[in-house]
Structures are given as C-alpha cells and as structure tokens.
Design a protein around this motif. Structure first.
Motif, short mmCIF file in Angstrom:
data_model
loop_
_atom_site.label_atom_id
_atom_site.label_comp_id
_atom_site.label_asym_id
_atom_site.label_seq_id
_atom_site.Cartn_x
_atom_site.Cartn_y
_atom_site.Cartn_z
N CYS A 17 16.00 61.24 45.85
CA CYS A 17 16.37 61.61 44.29
C CYS A 17 15.72 60.48 43.63
O CYS A 17 14.52 60.84 42.36
N CYS A 57 24.30 60.17 45.11
CA CYS A 57 22.58 60.99 45.22
C CYS A 57 23.10 62.65 45.42
O CYS A 57 23.43 63.35 45.36
N SER A 58 22.21 62.79 43.93
CA SER A 58 22.30 64.89 42.88
C SER A 58 21.70 65.37 44.14
O SER A 58 21.82 66.40 43.79
N LEU A 59 20.89 65.21 44.46
CA LEU A 59 19.66 65.83 45.41
C LEU A 59 20.09 65.53 47.27
O LEU A 59 19.48 66.76 47.92
#
Length: 152
Positions: A127, A144-146
């Motif tokens: 990210c 982590c958003s990704l």
C-alpha cells in the motif's frame, strides 16, 4: 620592546626580586599553538587556566584525530577553543538512535544501524504506507488495506 637589565647590586631583597618578576612580561607558553598573549608572571597563572590554546583531547574513545594515547605527542591534541566544534563533528561521538529504539551508537555506526533498526520506517510494498520495521509483518497480515485476504 627595550629591555633594561637591573644590576644585581640594586636588588635589595627577595621582595624586590619578586616584584621585578611580577612586572616582567612574557609570552604565553602556548604561543607556538597560536596564543598571542603577553602577560606578567603574576597574570600568567590566571591566563593559562582560561587560555583557548591549551592542548585538549577528544573524550570520544577511538577518535584517531585528537586522542590522548599517553604518548605525549601534542600533534594529537586540539586547542581547547576548538574542541567544542570538533565534538559536534567527531565521527566517534555517541548519539541516541533517532528512530526511538534508545540504542546509543557512535556516529560512524549510525548508518549501518539505520538499515536494521526495528524502529526505522519502511514502506509497505502493498500500500506504500510508512510503517516501523518491527511492525511491518503485522501491518501486512492485519492492517494493510491492499492485501488480498482469501475467503474461508
């Protein structure tokens, strides 16, 4: 300066000799290091305790520039007045890690430490967020958003 010798017969007592010595002007013994002071014998004691040209040594262990290795070589010393400036630039000065791990390191070891310090920031490859090195695995695993999380 014109010097006038006082005949020995004119000196009446030890006190006269002492007075004569106290008004005699001499160069500071650190003249060869740059001091230009010309003082009386009486003034010399006070001057030398404050003279900026007195030899000084870097207190940082390992400093090769101005070490006091007990060899007596004044070429390894620095003038007292220049010591403070040297201390701010000495490669051997001790500093606390700037990332907050509280480790004390010599300045010349800092770069190598920064590469592995657990509190230094690294960039998440997923990210692009900046995360402390010790927390990067947890970030990728939990925050982590990704990161693609497989369905169960």
């Amino acid at each position: 300066m014109v010097r006038v010798a006082t005949p020995v017969n004119d000196i009446q007592s030890f006190g006269d000799l002492n007075n004569l010595m106290n008004i005699q002007e001499i160069h500071c013994r650190f003249q060869d290091r740059g001091c230009s002071a010309v003082l009386t014998v009486q003034e010399m004691r006070t001057h030398e305790s404050n003279c900026g040209y007195v030899p000084a040594w870097c207190p940082n262990d390992g400093c090769p520039r101005f070490s006091n290795d007990q060899s007596g070589f004044e070429s390894l010393s620095i003038n007292r007045r220049d010591l403070e400036a040297h201390m701010t630039q000495c490669e051997w000065r001790v500093l606390r890690c700037r990332f907050g791990c509280e480790e004390l390191l010599r300045f010349n070891q800092m770069e190598a430490h920064n590469i592995s310090c657990p509190y230094a920031s690294v960039v998440c490859e997923k990210c692009g967020e900046s995360v402390q090195r010790h927390a990067i695995e947890r970030h990728i695993r939990e925050e982590c958003s990704l990161v693609v999380i497989p369905c169960e």
